[in-house]
Scaffold this active site. Structure first.
Site, PDB file in Angstrom:
ATOM      1  N   ARG A  35     -20.901  -5.407  60.870  1.00 60.61           N
ATOM      2  CA  ARG A  35     -19.623  -5.902  60.326  1.00 60.61           C
ATOM      3  C   ARG A  35     -18.693  -6.357  61.462  1.00 60.61           C
ATOM      4  O   ARG A  35     -18.014  -7.376  61.354  1.00 60.61           O
ATOM      5  CB  ARG A  35     -18.910  -4.821  59.494  1.00 60.61           C
ATOM      6  N   GLU A 179     -24.490   8.604  44.210  1.00 63.26           N
ATOM      7  CA  GLU A 179     -24.418   7.138  44.295  1.00 63.26           C
ATOM      8  C   GLU A 179     -25.775   6.465  44.086  1.00 63.26           C
ATOM      9  O   GLU A 179     -26.549   6.302  45.027  1.00 63.26           O
ATOM     10  CB  GLU A 179     -23.859   6.723  45.670  1.00 63.26           C
ATOM     11  N   LYS A 221     -20.878   7.386  41.521  1.00 62.30           N
ATOM     12  CA  LYS A 221     -20.522   6.133  42.209  1.00 62.30           C
ATOM     13  C   LYS A 221     -21.614   5.113  41.940  1.00 62.30           C
ATOM     14  O   LYS A 221     -22.558   4.960  42.713  1.00 62.30           O
ATOM     15  CB  LYS A 221     -20.379   6.409  43.718  1.00 62.30           C
TER      16      LYS A 221
HETATM   17  P1  13P Z   1     -19.484  -1.245  49.373  1.00 63.36           P
HETATM   18  O1  13P Z   1     -18.237  -1.062  48.539  1.00 63.36           O
HETATM   19  O2  13P Z   1     -19.291  -2.142  50.553  1.00 63.36           O
HETATM   20  O3  13P Z   1     -20.687  -1.548  48.546  1.00 63.36           O
HETATM   21  O4  13P Z   1     -19.778   0.175  50.033  1.00 63.36           O
HETATM   22  C1  13P Z   1     -19.691   1.315  49.272  1.00 63.36           C
HETATM   23  C2  13P Z   1     -20.549   2.362  49.851  1.00 63.36           C
HETATM   24  O5  13P Z   1     -20.090   3.431  50.165  1.00 63.36           O
HETATM   25  C3  13P Z   1     -21.976   2.070  50.022  1.00 63.36           C
HETATM   26  O6  13P Z   1     -22.664   3.272  50.232  1.00 63.36           O
END
Ligand code: 13P
Length: 346
Positions: A35, A179, A221
């Protein structure tokens, strides 16, 4: 209530505050380096520290952010005043969290599918993270949409590992962010994304049940149900909102207090508009909010460019995204606000 239950309850109550979300600032060193390269910034311990300090010292950001997910490096770093980052966050009423998975490895006997590693030694690591102030944790599982993927094996195995991680966290009094990310990469339609996301979430909640995870003390998530990045027919904001809420209603029990989406490669504006449209549908059994990394940080990082003189402008950009997403988490955002001067400190 036991001490552990009290800790879990106190953390989840704060994380599910209406109108607040989570800042994901837990990019691994290789990811944050990528990034930084995109905006021509060198990635060193110190630039990563300075960047994350810039985000976390944004005036008023505690009005819209309830928790920050840190990478282990940041959990152990101090700000420029010599205060450890977890302590700095706590003083602002923001909970520190920690990414605990150790990334992806090939899942044997699949074609190019992955499993997330990091369970070995996790209880001991959690003890250490907790001593340093972490109240919640994150573990990311990844599913790729292809002609034959995700396979049943990848769906089942990732669900099992997510549930084992969540159970271990709760035993330690740490709220797990669960997640499961269905990637946006590919040319699939929103219908195909829906057809994949439903069994993925179903398997995750089945595994959480088998592992006796208390749903009252987790944050889900997920990714949104959305057309693939390279799909020629882009689903509308309303279609994304309706399909995502439909799948969540079918798979996520009402005992889950809060669902905080990842942004997954959507633009910052799309991620805000989608969240807002879902909240406008109303009658939702869970809090619906955000846990974005890129959609909160992109504009700010581009503005910062590694220069101290750009910090106020970069904080303003971050502040604006945080505020707009906070409004979206209450269904009170409108596209016209993108053009307005908005900042948390005002
Ligand atoms: P993004 O919102 O950039 O997808 O990242 C969220 C995240 O924590 C990925 O593990």
């Amino acid at each position: 209530m036991s001490t552990i239950s009290n800790e879990l309850q106190s953390t989840i109550t704060k994380l599910s505050t209406k109108g607040k979300g989570i800042l994901a600032a837990d990019e691994s060193t290789p990811t944050v380096t990528k990034r930084f390269q995109a905006v021509n910034v060198e990635s060193t311990d110190d630039t990563r520290r300075a960047y994350r300090e810039m985000l976390m010292s944004t005036p008023g950001f505690n009005q819209s952010i309830a928790g920050v997910i840190l990478y282990e490096e940041t959990l152990n770093q101090k700000n420029s005043q010599g205060v450890p980052f977890p302590e700095m966050l706590m003083k602002m009423g923001v909970l520190p969290g920690i990414k605990v998975d150790k990334g992806l490895v090939h899942l044997a006997n699949t074609v190019d599918e992955n499993i997330t590693q990091g369970l070995d030694g996790l209880p001991e690591r959690l003890d250490d993270y907790k001593k340093k102030g972490a109240c919640f944790a994150k573990w990311r599982a990844v599913y790729t949409i292809g002609a034959h993927t995700p396979s049943d094996l990848a769906i089942e195995t990732n669900a099992e590992v997510l549930a084992r991680y969540a159970a271990i966290c709760q035993e330690k009094g740490i709220v797990p962010i669960v997640e499961p990310e269905v990637l946006i990469d590919g040319d699939h339609t929103i219908e195909r994304c829906e057809a994949v996301t439903e069994p993925v979430l179903h398997a995750v909640f089945n595994a959480l049940y088998r592992h006796k995870v208390k749903l009252e003390y987790i944050v889900l998530k997920p990714s949104m149900v959305i057309s693939g990045k390279a799909c020629p027919q882009k689903a509308s904001v309303a279609q994304v909102a309706e399909a995502t809420v439909r799948v969540l209603r079918r798979t996520v029990p009402a005992a889950v207090p809060t669902i905080n989406f990842l942004s997954g490669g959507q633009t910052s504006e799309q991620a805000t508009a989608h969240l807002n449209a879902m909240n406008q549908l109303g009658h939702l059994p869970w809090n619906l909010s955000f846990s974005y990394a890129r959609a909160l940080q992109d504009h700010s990082m581009k503005t910062w460019q590694g220069q101290a003189k750009n910090v106020p402008a970069a904080q303003k950009a971050f502040s604006k995204r945080a505020m707009l997403n906070s409004l979206a988490a209450m269904g009170k955002y409108s596209e016209a606000m993108e053009k307005e001067e908005i900042s948390l400190a005002s």
